[in-house]
Motif scaffolding. Structure first.
Motif: not given
Length: 89
Positions: A8-24, A30-40
């Motif tokens: 569920d967490v991964v699906q939320f990240i894909i949908s809301n931060y990666l815009f459906g790009d499952t390859g990312r 891995d840090s979500l902040m350092e990887g640029g996936v999520i900001d404050s």
């Protein structure tokens, strides 16, 4: 690790931060902040999701990287919170 929580967490990240790009999708550790996936601002959205989707309450003192910065930490945090809240209900 609770597979349903993780999925569920991964699906939320894909949908809301990666815009459906499952390859990312980052590795679980891995840090979500350092990887640029999520900001404050994204952290706030993530907390809202955790609270509404899993029925937990995230206190201000719990908004630390040890709880929210990786998929593994998020999964562990949510699973532990759900267990504690179920025991006290």
């Amino acid at each position: 690790m609770d597979t349903k929580v993780r999925d569920d967490v991964v699906q939320f990240i894909i949908s809301n931060y990666l815009f459906g790009d499952t390859g990312r999708v980052p590795a679980d550790g891995d840090s979500l902040m350092e990887g640029g996936v999520i900001d404050s601002t994204g952290i706030l959205e993530l907390i809202e999701f955790l609270e509404s989707h899993f029925g937990i309450e995230v206190s201000e003192s719990e908004t630390v990287p040890q709880n929210l910065d990786t998929i593994a930490n998020l999964t562990q945090f949510v699973t532990a919170k759900k267990t504690v809240e179920e025991l006290s209900a």
